[in-house]
Design a protein around this motif. Structure first.
Motif, PDB file in Angstrom:
ATOM      1  N   GLY A   1      19.723   7.869   6.386  1.00  0.00           N
ATOM      2  CA  GLY A   1      20.553   6.674   6.363  1.00  0.00           C
ATOM      3  C   GLY A   1      20.595   6.013   5.008  1.00  0.00           C
ATOM      4  N   ASN A   2      21.454   4.997   4.893  1.00  0.00           N
ATOM      5  CA  ASN A   2      21.624   4.240   3.647  1.00  0.00           C
ATOM      6  C   ASN A   2      21.980   5.151   2.472  1.00  0.00           C
ATOM      7  N   HIS A   3      22.839   6.151   2.741  1.00  0.00           N
ATOM      8  CA  HIS A   3      23.284   7.099   1.710  1.00  0.00           C
ATOM      9  C   HIS A   3      22.105   7.836   1.071  1.00  0.00           C
TER      10      HIS A   3
ATOM     11  N   ILE B   1      13.000   0.856   3.556  1.00  0.00           N
ATOM     12  CA  ILE B   1      12.155   1.547   2.581  1.00  0.00           C
ATOM     13  C   ILE B   1      13.005   2.544   1.801  1.00  0.00           C
ATOM     14  N   ASP B   2      12.888   2.511   0.490  1.00  0.00           N
ATOM     15  CA  ASP B   2      13.591   3.459  -0.369  1.00  0.00           C
ATOM     16  C   ASP B   2      12.696   4.680  -0.572  1.00  0.00           C
ATOM     17  N   TRP B   3      13.022   5.759   0.119  1.00  0.00           N
ATOM     18  CA  TRP B   3      12.215   6.974   0.045  1.00  0.00           C
ATOM     19  C   TRP B   3      12.680   7.927  -1.055  1.00  0.00           C
ATOM     20  N   GLU B   4      13.752   7.604  -1.750  1.00  0.00           N
ATOM     21  CA  GLU B   4      14.340   8.525  -2.726  1.00  0.00           C
ATOM     22  C   GLU B   4      13.336   9.070  -3.748  1.00  0.00           C
ATOM     23  N   PRO B   5      12.485   8.230  -4.349  1.00  0.00           N
ATOM     24  CA  PRO B   5      11.579   8.767  -5.382  1.00  0.00           C
ATOM     25  C   PRO B   5      10.601   9.816  -4.861  1.00  0.00           C
ATOM     26  N   TRP B   6      10.364   9.839  -3.542  1.00  0.00           N
ATOM     27  CA  TRP B   6       9.340  10.744  -3.007  1.00  0.00           C
ATOM     28  C   TRP B   6       9.920  11.881  -2.169  1.00  0.00           C
ATOM     29  N   LEU B   7      11.216  11.904  -1.956  1.00  0.00           N
ATOM     30  CA  LEU B   7      11.792  12.888  -1.031  1.00  0.00           C
ATOM     31  C   LEU B   7      11.480  14.324  -1.441  1.00  0.00           C
ATOM     32  N   ALA B   8      11.647  14.639  -2.723  1.00  0.00           N
ATOM     33  CA  ALA B   8      11.412  16.016  -3.177  1.00  0.00           C
ATOM     34  C   ALA B   8       9.976  16.439  -2.904  1.00  0.00           C
TER      35      ALA B   8
ATOM     36  N   TRP C   1       0.783  -1.237   0.000  1.00  0.00           N
ATOM     37  CA  TRP C   1       0.000   0.000   0.000  1.00  0.00           C
ATOM     38  C   TRP C   1       0.815   1.287   0.000  1.00  0.00           C
ATOM     39  N   LEU C   2       2.097   1.261   0.306  1.00  0.00           N
ATOM     40  CA  LEU C   2       2.844   2.501   0.513  1.00  0.00           C
ATOM     41  C   LEU C   2       2.870   3.386  -0.735  1.00  0.00           C
TER      42      LEU C   2
ATOM     43  N   ALA D   1       7.700   4.395   8.565  1.00  0.00           N
ATOM     44  CA  ALA D   1       9.110   4.738   8.366  1.00  0.00           C
ATOM     45  C   ALA D   1       9.918   4.441   9.624  1.00  0.00           C
ATOM     46  N   TRP D   2       9.356   4.770  10.777  1.00  0.00           N
ATOM     47  CA  TRP D   2      10.062   4.569  12.044  1.00  0.00           C
ATOM     48  C   TRP D   2      10.230   3.082  12.367  1.00  0.00           C
ATOM     49  N   CYS D   3       9.246   2.283  12.029  1.00  0.00           N
ATOM     50  CA  CYS D   3       9.293   0.852  12.350  1.00  0.00           C
ATOM     51  C   CYS D   3      10.074   0.045  11.319  1.00  0.00           C
TER      52      CYS D   3
END
Length: 353
Positions: free
Chosen positions: A304-306, A257-264, A221-222, A250-252
């Motif tokens: 984290g994770n670069h 989780i790869d957040w890169e596509p949504w960070l902006a 679902w994310l 995100a905390w758990c």
């Protein structure tokens, strides 16, 4: 649920879950240990008798309060087997039809206490989320209370929410798909029921699944929920529940989780929601701002994770830096100060996670 006294007395200290460690330093520890075993035997025996006689009153509140008193005095001074049986016992009480709210609140409080520490793993216990879902409708969305048709105990809502929060890690691996299937038909951003749906998802969706079960958890679902959040720009009331869900997952699942596509897009919406003044004009908002603790927790959990999260956070702080100057006053300053404070607090919490 009840085991014989002889079996309980043969249990060694190493078999007990988490007894009160301070009792062993008292000069009469052996007497305390004997009293705790006898007291637990008595509580279990009488709780079992309630079910056998099919009569909850007046014994259920009495012996439940004695169980709470027992835990406060002796800690979890019982075996893992009895611990699981106690949890299942109170879940079975919640399954009784037409159970009054007083007894339900007792169950919520006891379950919160029994599941507060992670001495029970998912391999030992699975909780059916539908039991709590039924009570969510009765406790959180009960329209009869406003007409004084039912009387709910004080703090029953908080008791229920704490209970769900503690029981949530024990939902089954298939619970995520079941919950999505249950509420997706009601997902309409233009309907008021959407707020209830988001609240249920924020409350029940399992986010504590182990890595090998992530494909049955947030991966279902994310991406979809993030797209919904990005699409809706009028800051609806249910957005708060969605943001809380993102922060919690995100905390758990830090590092998974790869957040890169949504960070902006995430940081853009956070900056926009701060409603900072433009020139001498302070923007007015008819809706609530994002919860600062939730936003701060989400940002720290994405690091984290670069990840580029640090760079986006640096850009965000650069953009709002001038508004921290003493010459810039307004209602927005309270949130800006709180934002820095909660960022630091969340970072410390993560270090000691």
């Amino acid at each position: 649920m009840y085991n014989s006294k002889q079996t309980d007395h043969d249990v060694s200290d190493n078999d007990l879950q988490k007894p009160n460690i301070y009792n062993q330093y008292l000069p009469y520890y052996e007497s305390i240990k004997r009293q705790s075993l006898e007291s637990f035997d008595e509580i279990c025996e009488n709780l079992s008798r309630l079910i056998q006689l099919q009569e909850l009153q007046p014994g259920f509140p009495l012996w439940s309060s004695k169980l709470q008193h027992f835990i406060s005095l002796y800690g979890f001074s019982f075996t893992k087997t009895n611990h699981i049986k106690l949890i299942n016992f109170y879940l079975s009480i919640l399954s009784i039809k037409n159970l009054n709210y007083v007894n339900a609140k007792i169950c919520f409080d006891i379950l919160t206490q029994l599941t507060r520490t992670r001495m029970i793993t998912r391999n030992d216990l699975i909780i059916d989320w539908r039991i709590l879902y039924i009570w969510a409708k009765l406790v959180l969305f009960n329209h009869d209370e406003s007409y004084s048709l039912v009387s709910m105990p004080k703090h029953s809502v908080n008791s229920f929410l704490f209970c769900v929060s503690n029981c949530r890690p024990y939902f089954s691996a298939t619970a995520t798909q079941e919950i999505l299937d249950e509420f997706r038909p009601y997902l309409c951003p233009f309907d008021t029921v959407c707020r209830d749906v988001m609240s249920y998802w924020d409350m029940f969706l399992p986010v504590h699944l182990p890595p090998e079960l992530h494909h049955q958890g947030f991966k279902l679902w994310l991406s979809e929920f993030l797209d919904i959040w990005e699409t809706v720009c009028n800051n609806p009331a249910w957005e708060q529940s969605l943001l809380s869900l993102f922060s919690f997952v995100a905390w758990c699942n830090i590092g998974y989780i790869d957040w890169e596509p949504w960070l902006a897009r995430i940081f853009t919406k956070i900056l926009k929601n701060l409603s900072l003044p433009v020139g001498n004009v302070e923007l007015e908002k008819s809706t609530e701002n994002y919860s600062i603790p939730v936003v701060a927790t989400w940002i720290v959990a994405m690091m984290g994770n670069h990840s580029l999260c640090i760079q986006y956070l640096r850009d965000l702080l650069t953009a709002i830096k001038n508004f921290y100057h003493p010459s810039n006053t307004g209602d927005f300053q309270t949130e800006l100060v709180s934002f820095l404070s909660m960022l630091a607090q969340s970072f410390v919490d993560r270090v000691y996670l």
